[in-house]
Design a protein around this motif. Structure first.
Motif, short mmCIF file in Angstrom:
data_model
loop_
_atom_site.label_atom_id
_atom_site.label_comp_id
_atom_site.label_asym_id
_atom_site.label_seq_id
_atom_site.Cartn_x
_atom_site.Cartn_y
_atom_site.Cartn_z
N GLY A 66 0.82 -1.21 0.00
CA GLY A 66 0.00 0.00 0.00
C GLY A 66 0.85 1.26 0.00
N ALA A 67 1.95 1.24 0.78
CA ALA A 67 2.84 2.40 0.82
C ALA A 67 3.49 2.62 -0.54
CB ALA A 67 3.91 2.19 1.90
N ALA A 68 3.96 1.53 -1.15
CA ALA A 68 4.60 1.64 -2.45
C ALA A 68 3.63 2.17 -3.50
CB ALA A 68 5.16 0.29 -2.88
N GLU A 69 2.39 1.70 -3.44
CA GLU A 69 1.39 2.16 -4.40
C GLU A 69 1.07 3.64 -4.23
OE1 GLU A 69 -3.26 1.15 -5.62
OE2 GLU A 69 -2.11 -0.29 -4.43
N THR A 70 0.93 4.07 -2.97
CA THR A 70 0.63 5.48 -2.70
C THR A 70 1.78 6.38 -3.14
OG1 THR A 70 -0.73 4.88 -0.79
CG2 THR A 70 0.06 7.15 -0.90
N THR A 76 3.91 9.82 -9.76
CA THR A 76 3.27 10.02 -11.06
C THR A 76 2.67 11.42 -11.16
OG1 THR A 76 2.78 7.67 -11.32
CG2 THR A 76 1.46 9.21 -12.62
N PHE A 77 2.01 11.85 -10.07
CA PHE A 77 1.40 13.18 -10.05
C PHE A 77 2.47 14.27 -10.20
CE2 PHE A 77 0.44 16.92 -7.38
CZ PHE A 77 -0.64 17.43 -8.10
N VAL A 78 3.56 14.16 -9.41
CA VAL A 78 4.63 15.15 -9.47
C VAL A 78 5.27 15.16 -10.86
CG1 VAL A 78 6.93 15.72 -8.59
CG2 VAL A 78 5.10 15.13 -7.00
N GLY A 513 9.88 8.09 -1.52
CA GLY A 513 9.06 9.03 -0.77
C GLY A 513 9.83 10.27 -0.38
N THR A 514 11.09 10.09 0.01
CA THR A 514 11.95 11.22 0.36
C THR A 514 12.14 12.14 -0.83
OG1 THR A 514 13.12 9.85 1.96
CG2 THR A 514 14.20 11.87 1.28
N ILE A 515 12.34 11.55 -2.00
CA ILE A 515 12.54 12.35 -3.21
C ILE A 515 11.28 13.12 -3.57
CG2 ILE A 515 12.99 12.16 -5.69
CD1 ILE A 515 14.85 9.77 -4.95
N ILE A 516 10.11 12.51 -3.34
CA ILE A 516 8.86 13.22 -3.58
C ILE A 516 8.77 14.45 -2.67
CG2 ILE A 516 6.35 13.06 -3.29
CD1 ILE A 516 6.61 10.15 -4.23
#
Length: 590
Positions: A66-70, A76-78, A513-516
């Motif tokens: 779930g974390a990987a998918e989110t 993708t959005f960014v 996630g950190t990069i996001i």
């Protein structure tokens, strides 16, 4: 203040203990002229980051899919909506660096007109390169040319071969001038704020001046939280990847199988060495490790050049250096605009999502500790010398490194019927070691040297990150050696938990996630850049006088910071007060 021979005035600087004036040492400079953090704000900055980091780690471990998918959805959005923003951000960073170096402000000296560099040029270049890019370049100098050798945009394919030339040129671009300009502009903002204006070496103090007064306090807390969280997660996940790559290096020349047990041993060893370096101080530990890095790097590149396909490398470098110059602007502006005509289903459908946006986000996410460390070690340099030293010199080193290591990898990949490509596809971190194993005569020795380099480059990154993180948390007081050791152990613990429970998949998810997190942080940096430009244009006689005053080591000179953090006053001759007394602190007199 009474006569210097008879008075006893306590001197205090950014949390240092007061000393009697009878045998006063020079005041440590720059004198603190920033804002004291209110107790509530300091509590929030201290408590919230570990709570959020622990919560994020638990989320990824309990629900990895779930974390990987989110996180993938956010990436993708960014990528789909803001590729243009990251491209523009990188261009702004480069333009501001050029402006700062070649405008009239290029003569401004960090630390005031009398400041002298703390480190010699070799030590300075070694430290900034090691903390900024050493470990990333070791990882990607083989992987990126190999992964891009069949297809890449912008660079035209010449001859009957594949897109090898473009693969090398794009690697120059991603790890060279623009990336270093992105580090440099952030470091310059912090360095001028700290060394010339007496602010703490934090993003908060380098940014909030440009905001309305009512917004400065809450904005400062948010900015510092973002910097701390990005630093801890970035270092912890990189710790995990460095342990895996170091283990791959050991496997390459010993045959010992890499796995969780070896990863834990490596993390423990890295933590011990980094803890020792952090404890003994930046001028000893970091400088010595960085010198080792530089010497080993030179040995590695020279050996590959001499014993590898020398003529092929010389020919390729000559051509690709020219191609890089010809296509630099086209690469800098490349957004793959056709994708913007529709919605992006996944970031994996975007070339920029795999490469330029990914790497620019990586640079932004690592800017808090890389730029903070570069700023700290650069006192005494003029802005022109600083910019050229942080951008041009490392960029040339990158191009030579890739022109030798990356080109050799492509050459041996062809000789081995794409064997290196196959192994990189299976394990990206193995590329360098697979290539070095093909070097005649000295291949095994180079495998050992490269493995040691992975360790020393990451240890210096962790060391520099620890110093920056300590500054973020404890400013205006200096972080103690013990506190820095505790930070190293904490980061090592997070890396151990991630690897032992979830392995590479979990570490990769957290790092993505950190990069996001670079997306919101990019707006902070843009504000900080605007504030630097504003500060330099406001640099009048009063500001120049302040720069000299706060960098005056004379213990008998007394400065009282303005409560709003703007400027200072000096007491009358018969006054007794505290030198560089932070706003709101009690008077010390005798």
């Amino acid at each position: 203040m009474t006569s210097a021979k008879t008075s006893k005035v306590s001197v205090e600087y950014a949390g240092e203990q007061p000393v009697e004036s009878g045998e006063q040492p020079p005041v440590e400079v720059p004198r603190f002229m920033g804002r004291q953090i209110p107790p509530l704000d300091r509590l929030l900055i201290t408590i919230i980051p570990p709570v959020l980091i622990v919560a994020a780690v638990i989320w990824v471990i309990v629900n990895p899919n779930g974390a990987a998918e989110t996180i993938s959805m956010l990436r993708t959005f960014v990528t789909g909506e803001f590729t243009w923003l990251f491209i523009m951000y990188s261009l702004i960073a480069l333009i501001v660096c050029i402006w700062a170096a070649f405008s009239k402000f290029g003569k401004v000296r960090l630390g005031g007109p009398k400041a002298k560099p703390t480190h010699g040029r070799f030590a300075w270049y070694s430290m900034l390169f090691a903390c900024g890019q050493g470990i990333g370049l070791i990882f990607w100098s083989v992987a990126e040319p190999i992964m891009l050798r069949d297809e890449n945009p912008v660079i035209p394919v010449v001859g009957a071969g594949g897109a090898e030339e473009g693969a090398i040129v794009w690697t120059y671009f991603h790890w060279g001038l623009t990336a270093w300009a992105m580090y440099c502009v952030v470091a310059l903002c912090l360095a001028y704020s700290h060394h010339n204006l007496g602010k703490t070496l934090t993003f908060r103090e380098a940014t909030v001046d440009i905001l309305p007064k009512k917004a400065r306090r809450p904005a400062g807390v948010v900015i510092e939280l973002l910097a701390i969280i990005a630093t801890v997660l970035g270092l912890a996940t990189s710790f995990g990847f460095a342990a895996m790559q170091f283990s791959s290096g050991i496997t390459s020349f010993t045959g010992i199988e890499s796995g969780p047990v070896m990863w834990m041993i490596v993390i423990g060893a890295f933590a011990v060495v980094t803890g020792i370096s952090a404890y003994i101080g930046i001028n000893k530990g970091m400088a010595r490790l960085s010198a080792v890095n530089s010497i080993l790097s030179i040995v590695l590149v020279v050996a590959v050049f001499v014993f590898g396909p020398t003529i092929y490398m010389l020919s390729t470098m000559t051509q690709t250096f020219g191609t890089f110059g010809q296509n630099f602007l086209s690469m800098s502006f490349f957004t793959d605009f056709q994708l913007a005509a529709g919605s992006l289903d996944t970031w994996q459908d975007s070339w920029n999502g795999w490469w330029t946006v990914f790497i620019w986000c990586w640079v932004i996410a690592f800017s808090p500790f890389v730029a903070g460390f570069i700023a700290r070690i650069s006192r005494g340099r003029t802005i022109r010398e600083f910019v050229l030293g942080v951008t041009v010199i490392p960029s040339l080193i990158v191009m030579v490194w890739v022109g030798v290591i990356g080109v050799a990898a492509i050459y041996y990949d062809d000789q081995l019927d794409r064997s290196i490509s196959e192994q990189v596809a299976g394990d990206t971190s193995s590329g360098l070691f697979v290539m070095l194993d093909q070097i005649p005569v000295v291949g095994t020795i180079l495998l050992v040297a490269a493995t040691v380099l992975v360790a020393t480059y990451y240890i210096t990154s962790l060391d520099s990150g620890t110093y920056a993180l300590g500054e973020f948390v404890t400013a205006p007081r200096k972080s103690s050696p013990i506190f820095r050791v505790v930070l190293v152990l904490s980061i090592g613990t997070v890396a151990t938990v991630l690897l032992s429970i979830g392995g590479e998949a979990v570490v990769d998810t957290v790092q993505t996630g950190t990069i996001i997190g670079a997306f919101p942080f990019s707006f902070v940096i843009l504000l900080m850049i605007a504030n630097l430009i504003r500060r330099l244009h406001k640099r009048n006689k009063k500001i120049r006088r302040m720069e000299r005053a706060i960098n005056d080591p004379n213990p008998h000179r007394v400065l009282i910071p303005d409560p709003d953090g703007e400027g200072f006053t000096e007491p009358a001759d018969d006054a007794t007060t505290v030198a560089s007394r932070p706003p709101g602190s009690a008077d010390h007199s005798s």
